[in-house]
Design an enzyme around this catalytic site. Structure first.
Site, PDB file in Angstrom:
ATOM      1  N   ASN A  58       0.851  -1.201   0.000  1.00  0.00           N
ATOM      2  CA  ASN A  58       0.000   0.000   0.000  1.00  0.00           C
ATOM      3  C   ASN A  58       0.881   1.244   0.000  1.00  0.00           C
ATOM      4  OD1 ASN A  58       0.729  -0.856   2.562  1.00  0.00           O
ATOM      5  ND2 ASN A  58      -1.173  -0.228   3.538  1.00  0.00           N
ATOM      6  N   HIS A  89      -5.195  -9.853   3.297  1.00  0.00           N
ATOM      7  CA  HIS A  89      -5.836  -9.052   4.343  1.00  0.00           C
ATOM      8  C   HIS A  89      -7.329  -9.318   4.186  1.00  0.00           C
ATOM      9  CE1 HIS A  89      -6.578  -5.103   6.563  1.00  0.00           C
ATOM     10  NE2 HIS A  89      -7.751  -5.372   6.029  1.00  0.00           N
ATOM     11  N   HIS A  93      -2.430 -11.334   9.677  1.00  0.00           N
ATOM     12  CA  HIS A  93      -2.857 -10.801  10.992  1.00  0.00           C
ATOM     13  C   HIS A  93      -4.230 -11.260  11.479  1.00  0.00           C
ATOM     14  CE1 HIS A  93      -4.905  -8.053   8.318  1.00  0.00           C
ATOM     15  NE2 HIS A  93      -3.883  -7.229   8.151  1.00  0.00           N
ATOM     16  N   ASP A 140       3.078  -6.485  11.621  1.00  0.00           N
ATOM     17  CA  ASP A 140       2.258  -5.482  10.924  1.00  0.00           C
ATOM     18  C   ASP A 140       2.723  -4.079  11.312  1.00  0.00           C
ATOM     19  OD1 ASP A 140       0.367  -4.302   9.302  1.00  0.00           O
ATOM     20  OD2 ASP A 140      -1.360  -4.837  10.542  1.00  0.00           O
TER      21      ASP A 140
END
Length: 391
Positions: A70, A154, A207, A279
């Site tokens: 990102n 994700h 995560h 993360d």
């Protein structure tokens, strides 16, 4: 240039008066590996740079990390990826391996140029955003399988978020906050596991934070699905009972319930959860100073991961030190095909210290662990025979 050996490293630390006198008070570990970090370069250098992020990783004992996509430009083609590769070559002090995006611009609409990037990335991910369209994820998994690469997801169902920003639990209800339901995570994991089983691709879940996610992955592994997953230090050591009205407690996914935390701990103990990743997500001080509702999502973690986990999980007897190294080094390297050679790091284990964000090398300061007394201070990290961090 002469390469640093373990014996030379210990001699240097002893000469500086930094090596504990008892051999039982320090450990020499293989370099740690984090498959989920945000170094913000290119595009967001006011949050973090390749130089500051890699130095922070070295201070935490890491010699290899995988950077999420990102960014600006998003690494969705060979041309856009090259911008990040150039920054890595110029400024990274450890091994940094980027992810390639699954979709162009991480917008979920068109498949990225996966074939152009395959030989230069660790895996493909649209981290920060869940791939909402089933057919798009099916196409991505099919292409990734052809290329021999992992899809790392994700998982988040946008329609279930409903403006939430912390866990939809007791704290949110008591303090008037909008909650994020657990199904927004595990619902998309369930979909992806069905697709991964159908297609036969290598699939990795980023995560995870809920008890349902743990159980779904446990069942999928029993069925032979090629799936691995990670969770973060904060999800294993905190829950929504620990929340404060402070942006340093805001991340995505959020801190869940105590029941979820205990399920995650059981997941690392029985092997359902393969690895721990931080993360690491730095933001500016201003972006994290707006409270739980309005602060940016994300906390830093590279410089606190080992001491927090050693203190809360190993010293308390929940897992062994050997198991922690499997979770933080052996398994991530094996799954993502990362070779760090003879890299190593030295930690002092018996001297407590207090987590102070002002001492961090990362540009981010937001950590839920500020003020914690922990054990396990990194004394030195050696990558490719070179000292990349020393106390």
């Amino acid at each position: 240039m002469q390469k640093m050996t373990r014996e030379q490293a210990l001699t240097i630390l002893a000469d500086k008066g930094l090596l504990p006198h008892s051999p039982d008070s320090y450990v020499i570990l293989p370099g740690l590996c984090d498959v989920h970090v945000h170094f913000r370069e290119p595009g967001f250098l006011y949050k973090e740079t390749m130089a500051s992020g890699s130095r922070a990783a070295a201070r935490g004992g890491y010699t290899a990390v995988c950077t999420m996509p990102n960014l600006d430009p998003v690494p969705d083609s060979a041309e856009h990826l090259q911008v990040q590769l150039d920054a890595i070559d110029k400024d990274a002090c450890i091994r940094v391996i980027p992810y390639g995006a699954i979709t162009i611009g991480e917008r979920g609409e068109n498949l990225a140029a996966l074939d152009e990037m395959a030989d230069k990335v660790c895996a493909f991910s649209d981290d920060g955003r869940g791939v909402q369209d089933d057919d798009m994820m099916r196409r991505a998994m099919t292409e990734a399988k052809r290329l021999g690469k992992i899809v790392a997801a994700h998982c988040e169902v946008n329609d279930l978020l409903r403006g939430g920003y912390i866990h939809d639990g007791a704290y949110a209800a008591a303090h008037g906050h909008r909650g994020i339901c657990s199904e927004s995570e595990w619902g998309q994991i369930a979909r992806d596991l069905r697709l991964a089983k159908e297609i036969g691709c290598a699939y990795h879940v980023c995560h995870i934070s809920t008890k349902e996610s743990v159980e779904l992955i446990r069942q999928a592994k029993a069925e032979g699905v090629d799936v691995t997953c990670e969770t973060g230090p904060h999800y294993l050591t905190m829950c929504d009972e620990d929340l404060q009205e402070d942006g340093r407690f805001k991340m995505n996914p959020p801190l869940r319930s105590r029941e979820d935390m205990l399920a995650l701990i059981e997941g690392i103990k029985d092997g359902t959860i393969d690895m721990i990743a931080t993360d690491h997500a730095p933001h500016s001080a201003e972006e994290k100073a707006r409270g739980l509702e309005k602060s940016a999502m994300g906390v830093v973690g590279l410089e606190t991961a080992f001491p927090v986990l050693y203190t809360k999980l190993v010293k308390t007897g929940i897992i062994t030190l050997d198991k922690l190294i499997v979770l933080m080094s052996t398994n991530p390297k094996k799954r993502f095909g990362i070779d760090t050679g003879d890299d190593f790091t030295v930690f002092a284990l018996d001297t407590p210290y207090t987590v102070d964000p002002e001492e961090f090398l990362t540009m981010g300061r937001a950590t839920p662990f500020a003020g914690w007394e922990v054990y396990g201070k990194c004394l030195m990290t050696v990558h490719n025979g070179n000292v990349v961090y020393s106390l």
